[in-house]
Motif scaffolding. Structure first.
Motif, short mmCIF file in Angstrom:
data_model
loop_
_atom_site.label_atom_id
_atom_site.label_comp_id
_atom_site.label_asym_id
_atom_site.label_seq_id
_atom_site.Cartn_x
_atom_site.Cartn_y
_atom_site.Cartn_z
N LEU A 125 -25.80 -2.03 42.52
CA LEU A 125 -25.18 -0.72 42.39
C LEU A 125 -23.68 -0.84 42.67
O LEU A 125 -23.27 -1.53 43.61
CB LEU A 125 -25.78 0.28 43.38
CG LEU A 125 -27.10 0.89 43.00
CD1 LEU A 125 -27.61 1.77 44.15
CD2 LEU A 125 -26.99 1.71 41.73
N LEU B 159 -18.98 3.64 45.19
CA LEU B 159 -18.27 4.83 44.70
C LEU B 159 -16.78 4.59 44.52
O LEU B 159 -16.17 5.14 43.61
CB LEU B 159 -18.52 6.01 45.63
CG LEU B 159 -19.95 6.53 45.65
CD1 LEU B 159 -20.11 7.63 46.70
CD2 LEU B 159 -20.36 7.04 44.28
N GLN C 47 -16.52 3.00 41.23
CA GLN C 47 -16.88 3.99 40.22
C GLN C 47 -15.72 4.96 39.99
O GLN C 47 -15.48 5.38 38.87
CB GLN C 47 -18.14 4.74 40.67
CG GLN C 47 -18.72 5.64 39.61
CD GLN C 47 -20.11 6.13 39.97
OE1 GLN C 47 -20.90 5.40 40.55
NE2 GLN C 47 -20.40 7.37 39.64
N GLU D 164 -14.00 5.96 36.51
CA GLU D 164 -13.83 7.37 36.11
C GLU D 164 -12.40 7.65 35.67
O GLU D 164 -12.18 8.40 34.71
CB GLU D 164 -14.21 8.30 37.26
CG GLU D 164 -15.68 8.36 37.55
CD GLU D 164 -16.00 9.18 38.80
OE1 GLU D 164 -15.08 9.71 39.46
OE2 GLU D 164 -17.20 9.27 39.12
N ASP E 120 -16.58 12.74 33.49
CA ASP E 120 -17.82 13.27 32.94
C ASP E 120 -18.72 12.18 32.39
O ASP E 120 -19.93 12.21 32.58
CB ASP E 120 -17.54 14.33 31.86
CG ASP E 120 -16.88 15.56 32.44
OD1 ASP E 120 -17.03 15.82 33.65
OD2 ASP E 120 -16.20 16.27 31.68
N ARG F 88 -20.09 10.17 35.53
CA ARG F 88 -20.96 10.97 36.40
C ARG F 88 -22.26 11.35 35.69
O ARG F 88 -23.28 11.54 36.33
CB ARG F 88 -20.23 12.22 36.87
CG ARG F 88 -19.05 11.86 37.75
CD ARG F 88 -19.20 12.43 39.12
NE ARG F 88 -18.22 11.87 40.00
CZ ARG F 88 -17.37 12.58 40.71
NH1 ARG F 88 -17.37 13.88 40.64
NH2 ARG F 88 -16.53 11.98 41.52
N ALA F 89 -22.22 11.46 34.36
CA ALA F 89 -23.43 11.80 33.62
C ALA F 89 -24.51 10.74 33.80
O ALA F 89 -25.70 11.04 33.74
CB ALA F 89 -23.11 11.99 32.14
N SER F 90 -24.09 9.51 34.05
CA SER F 90 -25.07 8.44 34.20
C SER F 90 -25.51 8.26 35.65
O SER F 90 -26.34 7.40 35.94
CB SER F 90 -24.50 7.14 33.65
OG SER F 90 -23.35 6.78 34.35
N GLY F 91 -24.98 9.04 36.57
CA GLY F 91 -25.36 8.92 37.97
C GLY F 91 -24.81 7.65 38.59
O GLY F 91 -23.77 7.14 38.16
N ARG F 92 -25.51 7.12 39.59
CA ARG F 92 -25.06 5.87 40.21
C ARG F 92 -25.15 4.77 39.17
O ARG F 92 -26.13 4.65 38.45
CB ARG F 92 -25.91 5.53 41.43
CG ARG F 92 -25.66 6.41 42.63
CD ARG F 92 -24.23 6.42 43.16
NE ARG F 92 -23.69 5.13 43.51
CZ ARG F 92 -23.70 4.58 44.70
NH1 ARG F 92 -24.25 5.21 45.70
NH2 ARG F 92 -23.15 3.42 44.91
N MET F 93 -24.13 3.97 39.12
CA MET F 93 -24.00 3.00 38.05
C MET F 93 -24.12 1.57 38.57
O MET F 93 -23.68 1.26 39.67
CB MET F 93 -22.62 3.22 37.42
CG MET F 93 -22.35 2.42 36.19
SD MET F 93 -20.82 2.97 35.40
CE MET F 93 -21.46 4.36 34.49
#
Length: 114
Positions: free
Chosen positions: A64, A67, A70, A74, A80, A83-88
């Protein structure tokens, strides 16, 4: 230094922290990459490596992504979408970063690497 030591194999999909940190730095370098600049390099074990090599190496990493990393992604591709894919996973992020890298190369920002 042996390239295998610079880019160690993933262990059951997991990357050592040095590669995770290099990935974060590679994303930051991608974000700051000027149109006419050559491909950015990031240090791994004191060796400057092209960001494309870091993205390729992490494209199979099942860890994972934190953040903080991430957040850099972003900033590059849009909140968007990420965040649409959640935790990446790092692999997901690498697969998103590679086309952005390719777009820079296609604009002629750098010579092709072998």
């Amino acid at each position: 230094m042996d390239m295998h030591k610079v880019f160690p194999d993933l262990f059951e999909g997991h990357a050592p922290i040095t590669l995770q940190n290099a990935f974060h730095e590679a994303l930051e370098a991608l974000e700051e990459w000027g149109e006419k600049d050559e491909e950015p390099l990031v240090p791994i074990h004191g060796i400057a490596m092209p960001i494309s090599s870091v993205f390729a190496r992490m494209s199979d990493c099942t860890d994972l992504m934190p953040l903080r990393t991430q957040g850099v992604l972003e900033a590059i591709i849009g909140r968007d979408l990420v965040r649409a894919s959640g935790r990446m996973l790092y692999a997901d992020a690498a697969r998103l970063a590679m086309p952005l890298f390719a777009a820079r190369v296609d604009r002629g920002a750098l010579p092709a690497y072998p």
